[in-house]
Design a protein around this motif. Sequence first.
Motif, PDB file in Angstrom:
ATOM      1  N   GLN A   1     -27.199 -21.653  54.376  1.00 42.96           N
ATOM      2  CA  GLN A   1     -26.982 -22.664  53.347  1.00 42.96           C
ATOM      3  C   GLN A   1     -25.738 -23.511  53.608  1.00 42.96           C
ATOM      4  N   LEU A   2     -25.115 -23.306  54.755  1.00 44.66           N
ATOM      5  CA  LEU A   2     -24.000 -24.159  55.156  1.00 44.66           C
ATOM      6  C   LEU A   2     -24.569 -25.430  55.778  1.00 44.66           C
ATOM      7  N   ARG A   3     -24.081 -26.594  55.330  1.00 46.04           N
ATOM      8  CA  ARG A   3     -24.614 -27.853  55.844  1.00 46.04           C
ATOM      9  C   ARG A   3     -23.495 -28.813  56.212  1.00 46.04           C
ATOM     10  N   VAL A   4     -23.689 -29.482  57.342  1.00 44.47           N
ATOM     11  CA  VAL A   4     -22.834 -30.588  57.754  1.00 44.47           C
ATOM     12  C   VAL A   4     -23.709 -31.828  57.818  1.00 44.47           C
ATOM     13  N   GLU A   5     -23.453 -32.791  56.928  1.00 45.46           N
ATOM     14  CA  GLU A   5     -24.277 -33.986  56.839  1.00 45.46           C
ATOM     15  C   GLU A   5     -23.476 -35.255  57.077  1.00 45.46           C
ATOM     16  N   SER A   6     -22.184 -35.119  57.384  1.00 48.85           N
ATOM     17  CA  SER A   6     -21.350 -36.291  57.642  1.00 48.85           C
ATOM     18  C   SER A   6     -20.167 -35.875  58.505  1.00 48.85           C
ATOM     19  N   ASP A   7     -19.475 -36.853  59.056  1.00 52.07           N
ATOM     20  CA  ASP A   7     -18.273 -36.551  59.834  1.00 52.07           C
ATOM     21  C   ASP A   7     -17.229 -35.851  58.971  1.00 52.07           C
ATOM     22  N   SER A   8     -17.196 -36.221  57.684  1.00 52.77           N
ATOM     23  CA  SER A   8     -16.263 -35.581  56.756  1.00 52.77           C
ATOM     24  C   SER A   8     -16.602 -34.104  56.583  1.00 52.77           C
ATOM     25  N   ASP A   9     -17.898 -33.809  56.417  1.00 51.84           N
ATOM     26  CA  ASP A   9     -18.326 -32.413  56.316  1.00 51.84           C
ATOM     27  C   ASP A   9     -17.925 -31.625  57.561  1.00 51.84           C
ATOM     28  N   LEU A  10     -18.145 -32.227  58.718  1.00 49.96           N
ATOM     29  CA  LEU A  10     -17.804 -31.550  59.972  1.00 49.96           C
ATOM     30  C   LEU A  10     -16.313 -31.265  60.029  1.00 49.96           C
ATOM     31  N   GLY A  11     -15.501 -32.240  59.613  1.00 54.11           N
ATOM     32  CA  GLY A  11     -14.064 -32.043  59.629  1.00 54.11           C
ATOM     33  C   GLY A  11     -13.632 -30.878  58.754  1.00 54.11           C
ATOM     34  N   ILE A  12     -14.227 -30.776  57.566  1.00 53.19           N
ATOM     35  CA  ILE A  12     -13.901 -29.674  56.661  1.00 53.19           C
ATOM     36  C   ILE A  12     -14.322 -28.336  57.265  1.00 53.19           C
ATOM     37  N   MET A  13     -15.517 -28.304  57.878  1.00 57.77           N
ATOM     38  CA  MET A  13     -16.002 -27.073  58.495  1.00 57.77           C
ATOM     39  C   MET A  13     -15.071 -26.624  59.619  1.00 57.77           C
ATOM     40  N   LEU A  14     -14.705 -27.547  60.492  1.00 58.27           N
ATOM     41  CA  LEU A  14     -13.847 -27.196  61.615  1.00 58.27           C
ATOM     42  C   LEU A  14     -12.456 -26.785  61.140  1.00 58.27           C
ATOM     43  N   ASP A  15     -11.931 -27.499  60.154  1.00 54.58           N
ATOM     44  CA  ASP A  15     -10.615 -27.133  59.610  1.00 54.58           C
ATOM     45  C   ASP A  15     -10.653 -25.732  59.005  1.00 54.58           C
TER      46      ASP A  15
END
Length: 224
Positions: free
Chosen positions: A95-109
């Motif tokens: 249920q973890l989703r990355v749908e934007s560059d912002s989402d990706l940034g939060i996930m990586l951080d």
Amino acid sequence: MSLDAIELSETLAFKGKLTARESGFDLTYYFPGPDRRYNGTILKIDSSMLEQYITAWQDNWHMYHTLRASVQSTSFSASGTLGMTIDSRGVRLYQLRVESDSDLGIMLDTLRYAQMRGAALRSDILSRLGRTEMSADEKLMRFTRFMNGEDMSVCTNPLVSKEITIALLLVRSKLKIGINSCRHHVSNWFGKQAAQDFMEDIRRHGLEVFCEQATFIISWQGRS
């Protein structure tokens, strides 16, 4: 932050739980089922796998952009690395989703913070217990002795020493006699559910899980 005898935990973004112990730390996510009739799913990321998950999210997000640019259909789905799914909405892991560059940034951080904070919490635990982290050279030396069959337990409590011996045998079986035999041992010692969890670890993480459990055993100094 909660504290018990030798465990510290914190809640991170996406409802992930970072848990540190004297033996290491991990990041755990719980995904509930569609309703109460179904059990939820647990994703447990050991500290040694955090860097691989960082890379996987980045690579899969790059593949998402590649597919979106090349696929004619507005709807598509493909398998990514580390069990992730790449579809027309982005990249998904349970249920973890990355749908934007912002989402990706939060996930990586979040994953990078887990690396840093988990190590700090573990150091705090070791300090409270009056212990120090072994050097890489000492771990390698202990691993060599362990693989040569030397008994690495130093605990003076015979009951705990017995448990350590069983754990040592389990790790050696993993390293030497293969996955199926190891699954049999896990089932006999810890039950069918533990054996299923073990195989899920192997499917998700590969043979790295062997090394992680071996590292835990050979670096554990025992207690009375």
